[in-house]
Enzyme design. Structure first.
Site, PDB file in Angstrom:
ATOM      1  N   ALA A 193       7.164  21.785  -2.264  1.00 39.24           N
ATOM      2  CA  ALA A 193       7.786  20.469  -2.440  1.00 39.24           C
ATOM      3  C   ALA A 193       7.861  20.125  -3.921  1.00 39.24           C
ATOM      4  O   ALA A 193       7.061  20.602  -4.727  1.00 39.24           O
ATOM      5  CB  ALA A 193       6.985  19.387  -1.706  1.00 39.24           C
ATOM      6  N   THR A 195       3.896  13.496   3.874  1.00 40.30           N
ATOM      7  CA  THR A 195       3.092  12.621   3.016  1.00 40.30           C
ATOM      8  C   THR A 195       2.970  11.237   3.629  1.00 40.30           C
ATOM      9  O   THR A 195       3.832  10.806   4.413  1.00 40.30           O
ATOM     10  CB  THR A 195       3.750  12.500   1.627  1.00 40.30           C
ATOM     11  OG1 THR A 195       3.029  11.549   0.836  1.00 40.30           O
ATOM     12  CG2 THR A 195       5.192  12.012   1.745  1.00 40.30           C
ATOM     13  N   ASP A 196       1.894  10.537   3.254  1.00 41.41           N
ATOM     14  CA  ASP A 196       1.764   9.151   3.697  1.00 41.41           C
ATOM     15  C   ASP A 196       2.675   8.222   2.899  1.00 41.41           C
ATOM     16  O   ASP A 196       2.755   7.023   3.187  1.00 41.41           O
ATOM     17  CB  ASP A 196       0.308   8.681   3.604  1.00 41.41           C
ATOM     18  CG  ASP A 196      -0.240   8.677   2.186  1.00 41.41           C
ATOM     19  OD1 ASP A 196       0.444   9.187   1.266  1.00 41.41           O
ATOM     20  OD2 ASP A 196      -1.368   8.185   1.988  1.00 41.41           O
ATOM     21  N   TYR A 227      10.495  10.223  -3.602  1.00 34.49           N
ATOM     22  CA  TYR A 227       9.651  11.237  -2.976  1.00 34.49           C
ATOM     23  C   TYR A 227       9.443  10.935  -1.496  1.00 34.49           C
ATOM     24  O   TYR A 227       9.645  11.796  -0.630  1.00 34.49           O
ATOM     25  CB  TYR A 227       8.306  11.318  -3.705  1.00 34.49           C
ATOM     26  CG  TYR A 227       7.316  12.253  -3.049  1.00 34.49           C
ATOM     27  CD1 TYR A 227       7.635  13.595  -2.843  1.00 34.49           C
ATOM     28  CD2 TYR A 227       6.063  11.798  -2.640  1.00 34.49           C
ATOM     29  CE1 TYR A 227       6.735  14.461  -2.247  1.00 34.49           C
ATOM     30  CE2 TYR A 227       5.161  12.655  -2.044  1.00 34.49           C
ATOM     31  CZ  TYR A 227       5.495  13.979  -1.839  1.00 34.49           C
ATOM     32  OH  TYR A 227       4.605  14.832  -1.233  1.00 34.49           O
ATOM     33  N   LYS A 285      10.847  13.094   1.822  1.00 32.74           N
ATOM     34  CA  LYS A 285       9.956  13.639   2.837  1.00 32.74           C
ATOM     35  C   LYS A 285      10.270  13.057   4.218  1.00 32.74           C
ATOM     36  O   LYS A 285      10.134  13.734   5.241  1.00 32.74           O
ATOM     37  CB  LYS A 285       8.499  13.376   2.464  1.00 32.74           C
ATOM     38  CG  LYS A 285       8.058  14.046   1.167  1.00 32.74           C
ATOM     39  CD  LYS A 285       8.171  15.554   1.241  1.00 32.74           C
ATOM     40  CE  LYS A 285       6.968  16.200   1.857  1.00 32.74           C
ATOM     41  NZ  LYS A 285       7.008  17.688   1.775  1.00 32.74           N
TER      42      LYS A 285
END
Length: 202
Positions: free
Chosen positions: A92, A134-135, A157, A161
């Protein structure tokens, strides 16, 4: 090779770590290598160059150069390694500030379209894809989120995702998505610079 050895060889599982030279990828590689009598054949992908220190530490691991934006390099994996049983996608563009500077690269790198297309090229589509998310797909207004909470990414970002999760859900039948928070631990064999991700609102 005797019958027992052939059966053992046929039962070995092929694991492909996409982004195997990164922080998480290297720790996964090391973890697989430490399994006594490991029933796995492990290969990794890298983008620009594979650190020699890493290759020397795991001489039985195959390393393949792959450009995730174009998919160049996957065909060589098919020929040399074959269809993997499990793919762990750790690759990533993960630094939020870099994603803000170049949203197009963030999207084309973080949405694994070329990887999914390659996996779809096999007649047997049983490869299990584990995708690291990802959170930061959440808004970030509270400490702990549940899987069913609404996703409201506030930066490029997180948006890339989230788009990756949607793409995989729509195009894969055998997958798992892990939404990680901050990944920390000891330094890797081939040192990787670690920057603390900062939630950047756009």
């Amino acid at each position: 090779m005797g019958k027992r050895e052939r059966e053992r060889e046929m039962s070995r599982k092929k694991i492909l770590i996409v982004g195997g030279t990164g922080y998480l990828g290297q720790h996964l590689l090391q973890g697989f290598s430490e399994i006594e009598g490991s029933p796995y054949d492990v290969a990794i992908t890298y983008y620009s160059s594979a650190p020699q220190m890493l290759l020397d530490s795991f001489p039985h691991c195959l390393a393949f150069p792959v450009d995730l934006q174009t998919g160049h390099g996957f065909d060589e994996i098919s020929v040399t390694f074959g269809q993997p049983d499990v793919v762990v996608n750790c690759a990533a563009l993960s630094v939020p500030r870099a994603c803000e500077r170049d949203p197009a690269s963030a999207m084309s790198t973080n949405i694994p379209s070329s990887l999914v297309q390659w996996l779809s090229s096999f007649s047997d589509r049983n490869t299990f894809l584990i995708h690291l998310s990802t959170d930061q797909v959440y808004e970030g207004l509270k400490s702990f989120y549940k899987e069913e909470d609404e996703t409201v990414p506030v930066n490029v970002y997180g948006k890339s995702k989230m788009a990756a999760e949607q793409f995989i859900s729509a195009n894969c039948s055998n997958f798992g998505i892990l939404r990680s928070s901050i990944i920390f631990g000891p330094q890797t064999i081939s040192p990787v610079p670690k920057s603390l991700p900062i939630q950047v609102q756009g």
